[in-house]
Design an enzyme around this catalytic site. Structure first.
Site, PDB file in Angstrom:
ATOM      1  N   ASP A 139     -10.588  -5.124  -3.293  1.00  0.00           N
ATOM      2  CA  ASP A 139      -9.529  -5.500  -2.360  1.00  0.00           C
ATOM      3  C   ASP A 139     -10.027  -5.305  -0.933  1.00  0.00           C
ATOM      4  OD1 ASP A 139      -7.081  -6.382  -1.518  1.00  0.00           O
ATOM      5  OD2 ASP A 139      -6.056  -4.474  -1.844  1.00  0.00           O
ATOM      6  N   TYR A 141      -9.409  -6.136   3.441  1.00  0.00           N
ATOM      7  CA  TYR A 141      -8.440  -5.703   4.464  1.00  0.00           C
ATOM      8  C   TYR A 141      -8.651  -6.644   5.650  1.00  0.00           C
ATOM      9  CZ  TYR A 141      -6.069  -1.779   7.000  1.00  0.00           C
ATOM     10  OH  TYR A 141      -5.215  -0.948   7.693  1.00  0.00           O
ATOM     11  N   HIS A 146      -2.535  -7.255  10.125  1.00  0.00           N
ATOM     12  CA  HIS A 146      -2.119  -6.192   9.199  1.00  0.00           C
ATOM     13  C   HIS A 146      -2.805  -4.875   9.579  1.00  0.00           C
ATOM     14  CE1 HIS A 146      -1.099  -4.120   5.482  1.00  0.00           C
ATOM     15  NE2 HIS A 146      -2.372  -3.928   5.222  1.00  0.00           N
ATOM     16  N   ARG A 155      -1.969   5.689  13.998  1.00  0.00           N
ATOM     17  CA  ARG A 155      -2.782   6.111  15.142  1.00  0.00           C
ATOM     18  C   ARG A 155      -2.410   5.247  16.347  1.00  0.00           C
ATOM     19  NH1 ARG A 155      -6.133   5.067  10.925  1.00  0.00           N
ATOM     20  NH2 ARG A 155      -6.482   3.009  11.840  1.00  0.00           N
ATOM     21  N   GLU A 211       2.162  -6.087  -1.403  1.00  0.00           N
ATOM     22  CA  GLU A 211       1.277  -6.665  -0.390  1.00  0.00           C
ATOM     23  C   GLU A 211       0.979  -8.091  -0.819  1.00  0.00           C
ATOM     24  OE1 GLU A 211      -2.120  -4.031   0.184  1.00  0.00           O
ATOM     25  OE2 GLU A 211      -0.959  -2.877   1.661  1.00  0.00           O
ATOM     26  N   GLU A 213      -1.174 -11.154  -0.929  1.00  0.00           N
ATOM     27  CA  GLU A 213      -2.607 -11.384  -0.721  1.00  0.00           C
ATOM     28  C   GLU A 213      -3.057 -12.651  -1.423  1.00  0.00           C
ATOM     29  OE1 GLU A 213      -5.096  -8.007  -1.363  1.00  0.00           O
ATOM     30  OE2 GLU A 213      -3.554  -6.565  -0.737  1.00  0.00           O
ATOM     31  N   ASP A 245      -0.563  -6.746  -4.421  1.00  0.00           N
ATOM     32  CA  ASP A 245      -1.148  -5.404  -4.530  1.00  0.00           C
ATOM     33  C   ASP A 245      -0.037  -4.374  -4.307  1.00  0.00           C
ATOM     34  OD1 ASP A 245      -2.773  -3.149  -4.432  1.00  0.00           O
ATOM     35  OD2 ASP A 245      -3.383  -3.503  -2.358  1.00  0.00           O
ATOM     36  N   ARG A 249       3.560   3.822  -0.735  1.00  0.00           N
ATOM     37  CA  ARG A 249       3.139   4.280   0.595  1.00  0.00           C
ATOM     38  C   ARG A 249       3.169   5.799   0.739  1.00  0.00           C
ATOM     39  NH1 ARG A 249       0.385  -0.073   1.839  1.00  0.00           N
ATOM     40  NH2 ARG A 249       1.677  -1.948   2.029  1.00  0.00           N
ATOM     41  N   GLN A 252       0.179   7.068  -1.005  1.00  0.00           N
ATOM     42  CA  GLN A 252      -0.989   6.630  -0.220  1.00  0.00           C
ATOM     43  C   GLN A 252      -1.224   7.518   0.999  1.00  0.00           C
ATOM     44  OE1 GLN A 252      -0.673   2.522   1.008  1.00  0.00           O
ATOM     45  NE2 GLN A 252      -2.677   2.500   2.020  1.00  0.00           N
ATOM     46  N   TYR A 256      -4.904   9.427   0.914  1.00  0.00           N
ATOM     47  CA  TYR A 256      -5.931   8.451   1.305  1.00  0.00           C
ATOM     48  C   TYR A 256      -7.126   9.031   2.055  1.00  0.00           C
ATOM     49  CZ  TYR A 256      -4.909   7.812   6.331  1.00  0.00           C
ATOM     50  OH  TYR A 256      -4.782   7.981   7.674  1.00  0.00           O
ATOM     51  N   LYS A 265      -2.397   2.664  -5.451  1.00  0.00           N
ATOM     52  CA  LYS A 265      -2.652   1.233  -5.568  1.00  0.00           C
ATOM     53  C   LYS A 265      -2.961   0.798  -6.999  1.00  0.00           C
ATOM     54  CE  LYS A 265      -3.120   0.015  -1.060  1.00  0.00           C
ATOM     55  NZ  LYS A 265      -2.513  -1.186  -0.465  1.00  0.00           N
ATOM     56  N   THR A 269      -1.283  -4.394 -10.322  1.00  0.00           N
ATOM     57  CA  THR A 269      -1.552  -5.464  -9.356  1.00  0.00           C
ATOM     58  C   THR A 269      -1.231  -6.765 -10.073  1.00  0.00           C
ATOM     59  OG1 THR A 269      -3.325  -4.166  -8.352  1.00  0.00           O
ATOM     60  CG2 THR A 269      -3.303  -6.529  -7.868  1.00  0.00           C
ATOM     61  N   THR A 372      -3.693  -7.672   2.607  1.00  0.00           N
ATOM     62  CA  THR A 372      -2.394  -8.208   3.029  1.00  0.00           C
ATOM     63  C   THR A 372      -2.575  -9.290   4.085  1.00  0.00           C
ATOM     64  OG1 THR A 372      -1.485  -6.022   2.680  1.00  0.00           O
ATOM     65  CG2 THR A 372      -0.124  -7.568   3.938  1.00  0.00           C
ATOM     66  N   GLU A 386       5.034  -3.016   7.072  1.00  0.00           N
ATOM     67  CA  GLU A 386       5.015  -3.648   8.390  1.00  0.00           C
ATOM     68  C   GLU A 386       6.376  -4.225   8.768  1.00  0.00           C
ATOM     69  OE1 GLU A 386       1.410  -6.276   9.245  1.00  0.00           O
ATOM     70  OE2 GLU A 386       1.273  -5.914   7.106  1.00  0.00           O
TER      71      GLU A 386
HETATM   72 CA    CA Z   1      -4.180  -4.482  -0.456  1.00  0.00          CA
END
Ligand code: CA
Length: 441
Positions: A139, A141, A146, A155, A211, A213, A245, A249, A252, A256, A265, A269, A372, A386
């Site tokens: 997968d 990114y 996204h 951040r 997600e 995708e 996906d 959260r 995660q 992570y 994750k 899927t 995503t 999001e």
């Molecule tokens: Ca993903």
């Protein structure tokens, strides 16, 4: 070499399968995606079919009836397998020949119409399975929108990490939990920890997300220790599907660091059943998304003229939600977002070339997901994290219900279509999944 437009894309073509000509189907004769099916609930041996309108062309049966010769016959013989891997291993000449022969066979005026009863199966009477035996699932990114949105939640001062514009970021996913569209998905259990809590707890995820995708199936594969150039990487692409996906959260955000997503994750899927070939997508290839002024050019091994000119795919993606309440009242789903695959920062060939750039081998049937797909607009955000900005701006549904994340009984539907003037519109069908309550713990 990226496939080019030929007579199979002629928008004037019509099929003797009437449902392929109504202008609304995802599967007109200009598409002809591959999938794996069996008669519903029959337990019979699955085999490869080609979607045409509301029907499936049973390729093996048509092969036995003598409809394929030459390279197309080699491809059609591989369609007796219970997955697309055998066909994928044959390479582009066989893929192209089989699609062209299917186009001729299904065209108005073909003598195959008299065998319609034998070689066609109504899609409504079929179970559609995972299209390939996926050895490895990766997968990426690749949407900068996204990555910037998600990064800015975690951040605010430094949303995009310094490697993003140089490296197509990805992680190895889990192939065992890939499920076909229509499968129910159990809410996962896992560890989560609130920022102000002293210790984590184990229990059902409270922030289950999707997600939206695009998935790309690898064709012939590559050898261990041998990087792929950009053009060879493009040659590896067999076709595209839709991928959801599913993501927890809360699990995660606790797990992570430092090695990336793991149990957040890999509990499920969902993959759409029809693989739209790179041949079918030829009319919809567009330039790779332009990079913002000041962004670095990709390194030479990720740069290619043909890819810059035609490495993008003009594909519109939609996310639809149907809650339990909507289903009980007989209401259809509501659209949550719409995004363009052409907004991705990295092309599919760049993802494949990067994947193999260290000598990692790819195998026929490997699935590479894009990450995503989000665009710059608010209604082009491809996941709920999001869309609701981490749950702080819940989505209000037409019946007054709200969603910060998915609830039990929610059904999520992804759709994709390619449309432009001068070409027949083609679609991807649906990638659908419904949330079941978590197991007891
Ligand atoms: Ca993903």
């Amino acid at each position: 070499m990226i496939p080019t437009v030929d007579e199979t894309h002629d928008p004037a073509l019509r099929s003797w399968v009437r449902s392929a000509n109504d202008g609304r189907t995802d599967f007109p004769i200009q598409n002809l995606p591959f999938g794996v099916f069996r008669h519903e609930g029959s337990g019979e041996r699955a085999r490869v079919g080609i979607a045409i309108g509301a029907m499936i062309l049973d390729v093996s049966t048509a092969m036995k009836a003598g409809y394929f010769t030459g390279d197309a016959a080699a491809g059609a013989r591989a369609c007796a397998a219970q997955c697309l891997n055998d066909l994928m291993e044959l390479g582009r000449p066989a893929w192209r020949a089989l699609r062209a022969a299917a186009s001729a066979l299904l065209r108005d005026g073909s003598s195959a119409e008299r065998d319609a009863e034998r070689i066609l199966v109504p899609m409504a009477d079929a179970d559609l399975l995972l299209p390939a035996r996926v050895g490895d699932y990766t997968d990426f990114y690749a949407s900068i929108h996204h990555a910037t949105n998600v990064g800015s939640m975690f951040r605010p001062d430094n949303p995009l990490l310094p490697n993003y514009k140089w490296v197509p970021i990805g992680y190895h996913g889990r192939s065992s939990s890939l499920v076909p569209s229509g499968s129910e998905v159990r809410r996962p259990l896992g560890q989560r920890k609130a920022p102000d809590a002293p210790t984590p707890v184990y229990g059902p995820s409270r922030s289950l997300d999707y997600e939206c995708e695009v998935g790309a199936f690898v064709g012939t594969g590559s050898s261990l220790g041998e990087p792929l150039g950009m053009s060879a990487a493009a040659e590896q692409l067999f076709g595209l599907c839709l991928v959801n996906d599913w993501s927890a959260r809360d699990i995660q955000s606790w797990e992570y660091q430092p090695l990336g997503p793991f149990l957040a994750k890999n509990f499920a899927t969902t993959v759409s059943p029809w693989v739209v070939t790179m041949e079918a997508l030829a009319p919809f290839r567009i330039p790779a998304a332009p990079r913002a002024a000041g962004d670095p050019a990709p390194l030479p091994h990720l740069t290619d003229d043909d890819d810059a000119r035609r490495g993008g795919v003009d594909l519109a993606l939609e996310v639809w939600l149907r809650t339990r309440g909507m289903r009980e009242r007989g209401e259809g789903p509501v659209r949550l977002s719409r995004a363009r695959f052409s907004d991705m920062y990295w092309t599919l060939a760049q993802m494949v070339a990067h994947h193999a750039s260290n000598g990692c081998n790819l195998r026929a049937g490997d699935l590479i997901a894009s990450g995503t797909v989000s665009g710059p607009e608010r209604d082009a955000r491809g996941c709920m994290l999001e869309l609701t900005w981490r749950g702080t701006e819940p989505v209000r549904l037409p019946d007054g219900e709200t969603r910060s994340f998915l609830e039990d009984g929610d059904e999520l539907i992804l759709r994709g279509e390619c449309a432009r003037d001068g070409a027949a519109r083609i679609g991807f069908g649906e990638c659908r999944g419904r949330i079941l309550p978590a197991p007891a713990n």
